[in-house]
Design an enzyme around this catalytic site. Structure first.
Site, PDB file in Angstrom:
ATOM      1  N   GLY A 183       0.792  -1.226   0.000  1.00  0.00           N
ATOM      2  CA  GLY A 183       0.000   0.000   0.000  1.00  0.00           C
ATOM      3  C   GLY A 183       0.822   1.272   0.000  1.00  0.00           C
ATOM      4  N   SER A 184       1.893   1.327  -0.797  1.00  0.00           N
ATOM      5  CA  SER A 184       2.717   2.540  -0.770  1.00  0.00           C
ATOM      6  C   SER A 184       1.944   3.747  -1.313  1.00  0.00           C
ATOM      7  CB  SER A 184       4.025   2.337  -1.535  1.00  0.00           C
ATOM      8  OG  SER A 184       3.810   2.267  -2.920  1.00  0.00           O
TER       9      SER A 184
ATOM     10  N   ARG B 261     -17.167 -13.819  -7.937  1.00  0.00           N
ATOM     11  CA  ARG B 261     -16.641 -12.456  -7.891  1.00  0.00           C
ATOM     12  C   ARG B 261     -17.720 -11.495  -7.395  1.00  0.00           C
ATOM     13  NH1 ARG B 261     -12.204 -10.905 -11.051  1.00  0.00           N
ATOM     14  NH2 ARG B 261     -12.469 -12.787 -12.269  1.00  0.00           N
TER      15      ARG B 261
ATOM     16  N   MET C 267      -5.317  -6.070  -6.090  1.00  0.00           N
ATOM     17  CA  MET C 267      -5.073  -7.014  -7.176  1.00  0.00           C
ATOM     18  C   MET C 267      -6.261  -7.928  -7.454  1.00  0.00           C
ATOM     19  SD  MET C 267      -2.222  -5.813  -7.929  1.00  0.00           S
ATOM     20  CE  MET C 267      -1.635  -6.929  -9.190  1.00  0.00           C
TER      21      MET C 267
ATOM     22  N   ILE D 227      -9.907  -8.091 -10.018  1.00  0.00           N
ATOM     23  CA  ILE D 227     -10.707  -7.493 -11.092  1.00  0.00           C
ATOM     24  C   ILE D 227     -12.157  -7.513 -10.636  1.00  0.00           C
ATOM     25  CG2 ILE D 227     -11.495  -7.762 -13.475  1.00  0.00           C
ATOM     26  CD1 ILE D 227      -8.742  -9.020 -14.079  1.00  0.00           C
TER      27      ILE D 227
ATOM     28  N   ASN E  67      -8.010   4.621  -9.964  1.00  0.00           N
ATOM     29  CA  ASN E  67      -6.916   3.660  -9.874  1.00  0.00           C
ATOM     30  C   ASN E  67      -5.643   4.343 -10.354  1.00  0.00           C
ATOM     31  OD1 ASN E  67      -5.667   1.074  -9.509  1.00  0.00           O
ATOM     32  ND2 ASN E  67      -5.729   0.774 -11.724  1.00  0.00           N
TER      33      ASN E  67
ATOM     34  N   HIS F  18      -2.135   3.273 -12.338  1.00  0.00           N
ATOM     35  CA  HIS F  18      -1.525   2.181 -13.103  1.00  0.00           C
ATOM     36  C   HIS F  18      -0.122   2.623 -13.519  1.00  0.00           C
ATOM     37  CE1 HIS F  18      -1.346  -1.407 -15.569  1.00  0.00           C
ATOM     38  NE2 HIS F  18      -0.860  -0.671 -16.544  1.00  0.00           N
TER      39      HIS F  18
ATOM     40  N   GLU G 130       4.276   8.057  -9.033  1.00  0.00           N
ATOM     41  CA  GLU G 130       2.938   7.645  -8.592  1.00  0.00           C
ATOM     42  C   GLU G 130       2.565   8.349  -7.289  1.00  0.00           C
ATOM     43  OE1 GLU G 130       2.221   3.372  -8.460  1.00  0.00           O
ATOM     44  OE2 GLU G 130       3.789   3.085  -9.963  1.00  0.00           O
TER      45      GLU G 130
END
Length: 195
Positions: free
Chosen positions: A14-15, A67, A92, A94, A109, A111, A176
């Protein structure tokens, strides 16, 4: 100032979550982090959240047959926390189409590539294999299609001679941590409109 309520979803260290929590400590930051959810009870990022007074919740996706069933538990947690926005920070999993649609316009999000290039896993290696000279990261809206939502902010990172996926990832992570809090600030302050 009424601060927007934000939950963060993580699966690991969780950086980026840490960068968001640190940014939200500023009195003039327009969002507050009201909860951190993880699909892994041993995710190191949970300790950081707890140490900073942020409520946490965990449920393993392996406990659910579908899911959709797992996503329903996430949705219940977010609703209980009364969140305005959700930030994915190395989560991680979907999402089911229904969950992604419900939270469209409220879920971000980050990426580690300059989307639409290098979607999915191993984007740093993809960039190196492609012979790219520039890499970077993208904060984008989450939609049902993976890594396909409109970009909010991007930052470029040069690819240097001798770079490996690991060295490129480390340099990209610095970018990021800079742009994710900025994108959340822009959204929570009304500087950009929700999707």
């Amino acid at each position: 100032m009424s601060r927007k309520r934000v939950a963060i979803l993580i699966s690991g260290r969780g950086s980026n979550m840490q960068a968001l929590i640190e940014a939200a400590k500023a009195p003039d930051f327009p969002a507050e982090i009201v909860g951190v959810f993880s699909n892994k009870s041993d995710a190191p990022g949970l300790d950081f959240a707890r140490a900073n007074g942020v409520p946490t919740a965990t449920r393993s996706h392996k406990d659910f047959a579908t899911r959709e069933d797992f996503d329903a538990v996430i949705d219940q947690t977010l609703t209980a926390w009364q969140v305005d926005y959700v930030c994915l920070a190395g989560f991680m999993r979907i999402f089911s189409t229904g969950f992604a649609r419900k939270w469209t316009g409220r879920m971000l999000n980050i990426h580690p590539s300059l989307l639409p290039k290098y979607k999915g896993l191993h984007p740093h290696q993809q960039a190196l294999d492609d012979g790219a000279s520039v890499h970077g990261c993208t904060v984008h809206w989450v939609i049902p299609e993976l890594d396909d939502g409109p970009a909010i902010l991007q930052a470029q990172v040069p690819i240097l001679p001798g770079d490996t996926a690991e060295t490129l990832a480390a340099r990209t992570l610095v970018a990021e941590h800079r742009i994710y809090p900025e994108a959340l600030r822009m959204l929570a302050s009304g500087e950009i409109a929700p999707l």
